[in-house]
Design an enzyme around this catalytic site. Sequence first.
Site, PDB file in Angstrom:
ATOM      1  N   ASP A  93       1.096  -0.951   0.053  1.00  8.55           N
ATOM      2  CA  ASP A  93       0.035   0.352  -0.444  1.00  8.55           C
ATOM      3  C   ASP A  93       0.966   1.374  -0.104  1.00  8.55           C
ATOM      4  O   ASP A  93       1.828   0.934  -0.066  1.00  8.55           O
ATOM      5  CB  ASP A  93      -1.349   0.489   1.278  1.00  8.55           C
ATOM      6  CG  ASP A  93       0.131   0.697   2.517  1.00  8.55           C
ATOM      7  OD1 ASP A  93       1.033   0.205   2.426  1.00  8.55           O
ATOM      8  OD2 ASP A  93      -0.782  -0.303   3.383  1.00  8.55           O
ATOM      9  N   ASP A 268      -7.454  -7.758   0.227  1.00  7.38           N
ATOM     10  CA  ASP A 268      -6.415  -7.888   1.929  1.00  7.38           C
ATOM     11  C   ASP A 268      -7.575  -7.417   3.175  1.00  7.38           C
ATOM     12  O   ASP A 268      -8.276  -6.673   2.931  1.00  7.38           O
ATOM     13  CB  ASP A 268      -5.665  -6.780   1.620  1.00  7.38           C
ATOM     14  CG  ASP A 268      -5.532  -5.343   2.122  1.00  7.38           C
ATOM     15  OD1 ASP A 268      -5.471  -5.168   3.248  1.00  7.38           O
ATOM     16  OD2 ASP A 268      -6.322  -4.662   0.850  1.00  7.38           O
TER      17      ASP A 268
END
Lengths: 380, 380
Positions: A93, A268
């Site tokens: 991320d 996720d």
Amino acid sequence: MAGPFSFRLTATDGAARSGEMTTAHGIVHTPAFMPVGTQAAIKGVHHADVQASGAEILLGNTYHLMLRPSAERVAALGGLHEFMRWPYPILTDSGGFQVMSLAPLRKVTEQGVVFRSHLDGALVELTPERAIEVQILLGSDIAMQLDECVRLPAEGSEIERAMKLSLRWAERCKRAFEAAPPDRALFGIVQGGDDPKLRAQSARELTDIGFPGYAIGGLAVGETQEVMLGVVDETAAALPKERPRYLMGVGTPADILEAVGRGIDMFDCVLPTRNGRHGLAFTRFGPINIKNAHHADDKRPLDAESRCPAACDFSRAYLHHLFRSGEALGGTLLSIINLFYYQDLLVGARAAIGAGRFADYIGETKEQWTARRDLRASET
Amino acid sequence: MAGPFSFRLTATDGAARSGEMTTAHGIVHTPAFMPVGTQAAIKGVHHADVQASGAEILLGNTYHLMLRPSAERVAALGGLHEFMRWPYPILTDSGGFQVMSLAPLRKVTEQGVVFRSHLDGALVELTPERAIEVQILLGSDIAMQLDECVRLPAEGSEIERAMKLSLRWAERCKRAFEAAPPDRALFGIVQGGDDPKLRAQSARELTDIGFPGYAIGGLAVGETQEVMLGVVDETAAALPKERPRYLMGVGTPADILEAVGRGIDMFDCVLPTRNGRHGLAFTRFGPINIKNAHHADDKRPLDAESRCPAACDFSRAYLHHLFRSGEALGGTLLSIINLFYYQDLLVGARAAIGAGRFADYIGETKEQWTARRDLRASET
């Protein structure tokens, strides 16, 4: 098996899709669930067990890794794959979400975000350019743009401001990412809170900028499942069909199935490991809280037909004992069991999409959760 | 492979011996190290890793298991092997040592020991007969007599009183053990503190009672290594040659090698896992504290030639990072590395005894610890 980033659909069933995403470190079959390796480790679980669960791709957290051990150190040690000895695909991320949720004293400007490290209080600046630089240093196969994520509920004007800022940051990230090796991919992130018009505008303008994949961010931040799925439904439909779609930070098994049914390809979430550490097992028979006293004398495994050795080998009584005794092995075993369950849930989803029966798959799976066969079996 | 309990020597080298101990659940090659599964689990380590390390026998703690989940419950669930899914040999201690070290308000009488559970304060009585009953219920392959262990230094009269009480308890345990299935074994425990005469008397009278194996208890309780080895030396020599000898609760790699050289066949200790959780790795190059800052950029594994995947795969930098980041996986990996190291140390000892070069093996092993080759390698 590995190559420059690409994505192709292998089947569709209504809005649901199955596909293959090729990366420099291998192929990922979608819809895919990515276990979260926050600090270059899946909490309490050995990589070998993560791999055995069937996970084809991990998520690493840029925020944590840039602060410790630092992106420069990871790069000097050969990059994140080499550092953590996970030779398969990794997505990182951008760090933005953790800055918003973990760091004190953050300040968001056009330039980026300045925050104090939660570790030592040091002042750190994260700009779109730095977020990309960090991810290039980490060496992830898929990098994410820096965005600003607003916690819901929020004022419309605030949601719009953050969405538009995220679009400008998307452009800067894309430019910065030109420095990356050509086999890596950068995904854009749709923002816009719970406002369909803002989401549509974000999706349209991001698509105009052009990315090899698109994420839906800013969900699972306080809204109801109904609101979340409504946004997913409309946003997924507004994204290019031939690109992977990633719903960030989601979610429960039910969230995931519903989102797959609305055209999402990647997920996720920390739930499998976090809930596992707290004694909650996800199973075909629904969630089971192994700490409950009635498991103390139960010889049955959590699921005798599971592919997971820990789920079909150890008795509920033993797992219960480990939690009651404070043995960390209990949390590890339930985390592994949950990681297997999430993977198997998506293996089933891919097969059902291929067979054109995904709606049935959702129905059957949910029915099995609520039928609570385990309780019936113990009562007979 | 399995059968009624028996022991045979396969080689001797000075006082050092190698042998094969047959139990109902398999053969144990001696000298052997038994990892400690206090509460039916090796702390933080999956059974599969314990087995992969080469451990052929585990130790379970009667004190912990009788309090939680209780011996009766373990028996109802099929016994300790089935409960924890460890189908190989298991030795259980008698609970006496933990009563002395963990339980408040204990009172020792001729009859036994009464104590309060450290879990819920309940008053519990442990007699020789109950200690045996509990171990029969647990189903361990090797049970230990109840004894009274005195912390050193202590008055001679106190050591003598406890030693003589332990002898009377040994007789009662042997009688109670007649109720056990015939393929199980009960070991007597030599007491006598640091007094050679008391130790000799204890060994002689225990041998007169007659057991298939003998332990040396009451060491590693505060005395120096020199005192401990002196007692081991004389006591081992006073025990029957054809029976296995077990030095309880010992020890460091150096303690173990020295004790093997004095005729000890079996060991148990929490050091590999306890030190592992605290960041200390036992390696061929001596102990390494992975938390030290100089490991942060060290790409080398702990031991590139180790049989242990975690020791030869992960870099010191990564292991260091896991500890710095508070990731439990760090403690798990170092525990595994240490369990492998202890097993390999004894594999080497058995081979050296077979080859008649055990003294050389001790010398070479110690030289490699102190040569600190790892530091030299990093300095060149």
